[in-house]
Design a protein around this motif. Structure first.
Motif, PDB file in Angstrom:
ATOM      1  N   GLU A  70       0.995  -1.211  -0.084  1.00 57.91           N
ATOM      2  CA  GLU A  70      -0.035   0.090   0.073  1.00 57.91           C
ATOM      3  C   GLU A  70       0.961   1.303  -0.127  1.00 57.91           C
ATOM      4  O   GLU A  70       1.838   1.225   0.719  1.00 57.91           O
ATOM      5  CB  GLU A  70      -0.753  -0.054   1.283  1.00 57.91           C
ATOM      6  N   SER A  71       0.452   2.240  -0.813  1.00 56.70           N
ATOM      7  CA  SER A  71       1.049   3.581  -0.673  1.00 56.70           C
ATOM      8  C   SER A  71      -0.138   4.830  -0.215  1.00 56.70           C
ATOM      9  O   SER A  71      -1.313   4.389  -0.866  1.00 56.70           O
ATOM     10  CB  SER A  71       1.599   3.895  -2.063  1.00 56.70           C
ATOM     11  N   HIS A  72       0.132   5.490   0.415  1.00 56.80           N
ATOM     12  CA  HIS A  72      -0.787   6.394   1.051  1.00 56.80           C
ATOM     13  C   HIS A  72      -0.601   7.860   0.271  1.00 56.80           C
ATOM     14  O   HIS A  72       0.554   8.242   0.636  1.00 56.80           O
ATOM     15  CB  HIS A  72      -0.887   6.607   2.424  1.00 56.80           C
ATOM     16  N   LEU A  73      -1.289   8.639  -0.532  1.00 61.43           N
ATOM     17  CA  LEU A  73      -1.079   9.687  -1.237  1.00 61.43           C
ATOM     18  C   LEU A  73      -1.932  10.811  -0.697  1.00 61.43           C
ATOM     19  O   LEU A  73      -3.333  10.516  -0.358  1.00 61.43           O
ATOM     20  CB  LEU A  73      -1.101   9.486  -2.612  1.00 61.43           C
ATOM     21  N   ARG A  74      -1.370  11.940  -0.821  1.00 62.73           N
ATOM     22  CA  ARG A  74      -2.224  13.133  -0.817  1.00 62.73           C
ATOM     23  C   ARG A  74      -1.809  14.008  -1.830  1.00 62.73           C
ATOM     24  O   ARG A  74      -0.799  14.460  -1.933  1.00 62.73           O
ATOM     25  CB  ARG A  74      -2.428  13.872   0.606  1.00 62.73           C
ATOM     26  N   ILE A  75      -2.962  14.321  -2.704  1.00 58.73           N
ATOM     27  CA  ILE A  75      -2.765  15.103  -4.180  1.00 58.73           C
ATOM     28  C   ILE A  75      -3.561  16.273  -3.613  1.00 58.73           C
ATOM     29  O   ILE A  75      -4.954  16.131  -4.117  1.00 58.73           O
ATOM     30  CB  ILE A  75      -3.001  14.232  -5.348  1.00 58.73           C
ATOM     31  N   ALA A  76      -2.822  17.569  -3.610  1.00 59.63           N
ATOM     32  CA  ALA A  76      -3.835  18.532  -3.174  1.00 59.63           C
ATOM     33  C   ALA A  76      -4.836  18.208  -2.184  1.00 59.63           C
ATOM     34  O   ALA A  76      -4.316  17.743  -1.113  1.00 59.63           O
ATOM     35  CB  ALA A  76      -4.158  19.168  -4.331  1.00 59.63           C
ATOM     36  N   GLY A  77      -5.954  18.368  -2.373  1.00 57.75           N
ATOM     37  CA  GLY A  77      -7.011  18.053  -1.231  1.00 57.75           C
ATOM     38  C   GLY A  77      -7.413  16.470  -1.386  1.00 57.75           C
ATOM     39  O   GLY A  77      -8.553  16.250  -0.824  1.00 57.75           O
ATOM     40  N   LEU A  78      -6.887  15.733  -2.183  1.00 53.75           N
ATOM     41  CA  LEU A  78      -7.469  14.425  -2.362  1.00 53.75           C
ATOM     42  C   LEU A  78      -6.371  13.303  -1.589  1.00 53.75           C
ATOM     43  O   LEU A  78      -5.115  13.431  -2.216  1.00 53.75           O
ATOM     44  CB  LEU A  78      -7.368  13.834  -4.068  1.00 53.75           C
ATOM     45  N   ALA A  79      -7.097  12.711  -0.513  1.00 59.96           N
ATOM     46  CA  ALA A  79      -6.358  11.688  -0.207  1.00 59.96           C
ATOM     47  C   ALA A  79      -6.560  10.102  -0.454  1.00 59.96           C
ATOM     48  O   ALA A  79      -8.081  10.009  -0.930  1.00 59.96           O
ATOM     49  CB  ALA A  79      -6.273  11.719   1.428  1.00 59.96           C
ATOM     50  N   CYS A  80      -5.539   9.325  -0.886  1.00 62.14           N
ATOM     51  CA  CYS A  80      -6.235   8.137  -1.339  1.00 62.14           C
ATOM     52  C   CYS A  80      -5.159   7.140  -1.051  1.00 62.14           C
ATOM     53  O   CYS A  80      -4.277   7.311  -0.639  1.00 62.14           O
ATOM     54  CB  CYS A  80      -6.407   8.091  -2.614  1.00 62.14           C
ATOM     55  N   THR A  81      -5.656   5.553  -1.256  1.00 67.07           N
ATOM     56  CA  THR A  81      -4.533   4.710  -1.119  1.00 67.07           C
ATOM     57  C   THR A  81      -4.497   3.991  -2.270  1.00 67.07           C
ATOM     58  O   THR A  81      -5.562   3.761  -2.975  1.00 67.07           O
ATOM     59  CB  THR A  81      -5.179   3.574   0.080  1.00 67.07           C
ATOM     60  N   VAL A  82      -3.367   3.459  -2.682  1.00 65.20           N
ATOM     61  CA  VAL A  82      -2.867   2.802  -3.862  1.00 65.20           C
ATOM     62  C   VAL A  82      -2.344   1.647  -3.499  1.00 65.20           C
ATOM     63  O   VAL A  82      -1.468   1.268  -2.717  1.00 65.20           O
ATOM     64  CB  VAL A  82      -1.999   3.418  -4.868  1.00 65.20           C
ATOM     65  N   ALA A  83      -3.137   0.397  -3.485  1.00 63.51           N
ATOM     66  CA  ALA A  83      -2.431  -1.069  -3.176  1.00 63.51           C
ATOM     67  C   ALA A  83      -2.115  -1.794  -4.391  1.00 63.51           C
ATOM     68  O   ALA A  83      -2.945  -1.877  -5.432  1.00 63.51           O
ATOM     69  CB  ALA A  83      -3.483  -1.629  -2.423  1.00 63.51           C
ATOM     70  N   ILE A  84      -1.153  -2.441  -4.495  1.00 62.95           N
ATOM     71  CA  ILE A  84      -0.592  -3.216  -5.564  1.00 62.95           C
ATOM     72  C   ILE A  84      -0.309  -4.720  -5.179  1.00 62.95           C
ATOM     73  O   ILE A  84       0.184  -5.064  -4.205  1.00 62.95           O
ATOM     74  CB  ILE A  84       0.922  -2.731  -5.978  1.00 62.95           C
ATOM     75  N   HIS A  85      -1.169  -5.497  -6.013  1.00 58.45           N
ATOM     76  CA  HIS A  85      -1.039  -7.145  -5.622  1.00 58.45           C
ATOM     77  C   HIS A  85      -0.552  -7.657  -6.626  1.00 58.45           C
ATOM     78  O   HIS A  85      -0.732  -7.862  -7.844  1.00 58.45           O
ATOM     79  CB  HIS A  85      -2.322  -7.383  -5.490  1.00 58.45           C
ATOM     80  N   ALA A  86       0.845  -7.773  -6.495  1.00 58.22           N
ATOM     81  CA  ALA A  86       1.665  -8.453  -7.565  1.00 58.22           C
ATOM     82  C   ALA A  86       2.869  -9.464  -7.132  1.00 58.22           C
ATOM     83  O   ALA A  86       3.064  -9.236  -5.847  1.00 58.22           O
ATOM     84  CB  ALA A  86       2.310  -7.360  -8.428  1.00 58.22           C
ATOM     85  N   PRO A  87       3.228 -10.112  -7.760  1.00 56.60           N
ATOM     86  CA  PRO A  87       4.442 -11.059  -7.173  1.00 56.60           C
ATOM     87  C   PRO A  87       5.604 -10.379  -7.039  1.00 56.60           C
ATOM     88  O   PRO A  87       5.824  -9.191  -7.346  1.00 56.60           O
ATOM     89  CB  PRO A  87       4.766 -12.167  -8.351  1.00 56.60           C
ATOM     90  N   ALA A  88       6.548 -10.891  -6.081  1.00 57.83           N
ATOM     91  CA  ALA A  88       7.947 -10.282  -5.631  1.00 57.83           C
ATOM     92  C   ALA A  88       8.544 -10.062  -6.964  1.00 57.83           C
ATOM     93  O   ALA A  88       8.585 -10.960  -7.849  1.00 57.83           O
ATOM     94  CB  ALA A  88       8.652 -10.966  -4.770  1.00 57.83           C
ATOM     95  N   GLY A  89       9.185  -8.791  -7.105  1.00 56.84           N
ATOM     96  CA  GLY A  89      10.149  -8.444  -8.337  1.00 56.84           C
ATOM     97  C   GLY A  89       9.434  -7.962  -9.327  1.00 56.84           C
ATOM     98  O   GLY A  89       9.674  -7.345 -10.429  1.00 56.84           O
TER      99      GLY A  89
END
Length: 344
Positions: A70-89
């Motif tokens: 997971e990465s937690h971002l704040r872009i100007a007034g927008l807060a969101c979470t981006v989660a990546i489900h992928a194999p190692a590497g």
């Protein structure tokens, strides 16, 4: 909305009733369709609907609900979470860190969530559990940026609005650059930031209550036609991955980590770009009202309208700035003209 022919309608209804693609293909055969054609029809429809984000396999839903990076971002007034489900590497986490890492922020509860699930060499993108489509590796980063930009626009609060422009700063004095597609806005911005001006944005600027400008510092997307021009200013550009946007433009996302901060206390210059073949670089005054009209042509407010008092305050900013048109052909001459302006 989509209009389906009779065959596609039968396939869609069969899948909606819980049938597998193989079962639906067998049902098609009862209508006189050959086994080969039935399998081909079903495979073609399913692939198209998957890529359009109209279908999502159950296993993708399960993967999106499992722990991911997971990465937690704040872009100007927008807060969101981006989660990546992928194999190692998998290279996507490092790609997203390079392009969106500047927006890293502490977690915020109840914010929009985007899940990216690797599937057979492609990526399924979901927004709050709803599928948005399946994208090739070279398409996923531009698609994420497009989705985040759209969510940002819709999140703009009362009294704020967005404009399509670049924002740089010199000693906290703001330089706003606007231009039609092809006018060289991003390339000029990259060159000026590489030369030492503070980087606020190359594309989206938030106007807060009509009084303050905030750049939204997405990594600038340099188009393929500008790579050679930008190379003297950003030599590393040639080594960056190539992505393909939804409009089929090949782009490289320049990192913003090496640029100076682009905070702005006061808007001092508004530049409207006019790129003309063989033209010597020159700056000519334009009326603030004309500049205001040009900037509002690309404005976006969350409720679809700008309040009168907000518009008055923004117009007052333009009245207090130097509004100019940059006529130029050569990038180096354009950069020199704007550097001279900010030093003067």
């Amino acid at each position: 909305m989509f209009e389906l022919n009779a065959t596609a309608d039968l396939i869609w209804r069969g899948l909606a009733d819980g049938g597998t693609p193989g079962q639906v293909a067998k049902e098609l055969q009862t209508f006189g369709v050959s086994a080969q054609d039935a399998q081909s029809f079903v495979a073609e429809c399913v692939a198209g609907w998957l890529h359009a984000g109209l279908l999502i396999p159950a296993q993708i839903v399960e993967q999106a609900q499992s722990p991911g990076r997971e990465s937690h971002l704040r872009i100007a007034g927008l807060a969101c979470t981006v989660a990546i489900h992928a194999p190692a590497g998998d290279p996507l986490p490092s790609r997203l860190e390079a392009v969106f890492g500047q927006f890293a922020a502490p977690p915020s509860p109840g914010t929009p969530r985007f899940d990216i699930v690797e599937q057979a060499g492609a990526y399924v993108l979901l927004a709050d559990g709803a599928p948005l489509g399946v994208f090739a590796p070279e398409r996923i980063v531009p698609e994420i940026k497009a989705v985040l930009t759209d969510r940002l626009a819709k999140s703009v609060g009362d009294g704020d609005f967005l404009i399509h422009a670049a924002l740089l700063s010199a000693n906290r004095q703001g330089l706003l650059i606007s231009g039609a597609p092809g006018a060289g806005k991003t390339t000029l911005t990259l060159a000026l930031a590489a030369r030492g001006l503070g980087y606020g944005s190359d594309d989206v600027v938030r106007v807060v209550n009509g009084e303050r400008l905030e750049g939204v510092p997405f990594s600038p997307a340099s188009k393929s036609g500008a790579w050679e021009l930008a190379a003297p200013y950003l030599p590393m550009l040639a080594d960056l991955p190539i992505d393909v946007r939804g409009d089929q433009q090949r782009v490289r996302y320049a990192p913003v980590s090496g640029f100076g901060a682009g905070e702005v206390e006061q808007l001092s210059w508004v530049i409207l770009l006019a790129r003309r073949p063989a033209a010597s670089a020159m700056l000519e005054p334009v009326e603030p009202l004309f500049a205001l009209t040009e900037l509002l042509g690309s404005a976006f407010a969350g409720d679809g309208r700008l309040k009168g008092d907000v518009l008055e305050r923004f117009a007052a900013q333009l009245n207090g700035a130097r509004c100019l048109r940059l006529i130029y052909s050569d990038l180096a001459d354009g950069v020199s003209a704007l550097e001279g302006l900010t030093r003067g």
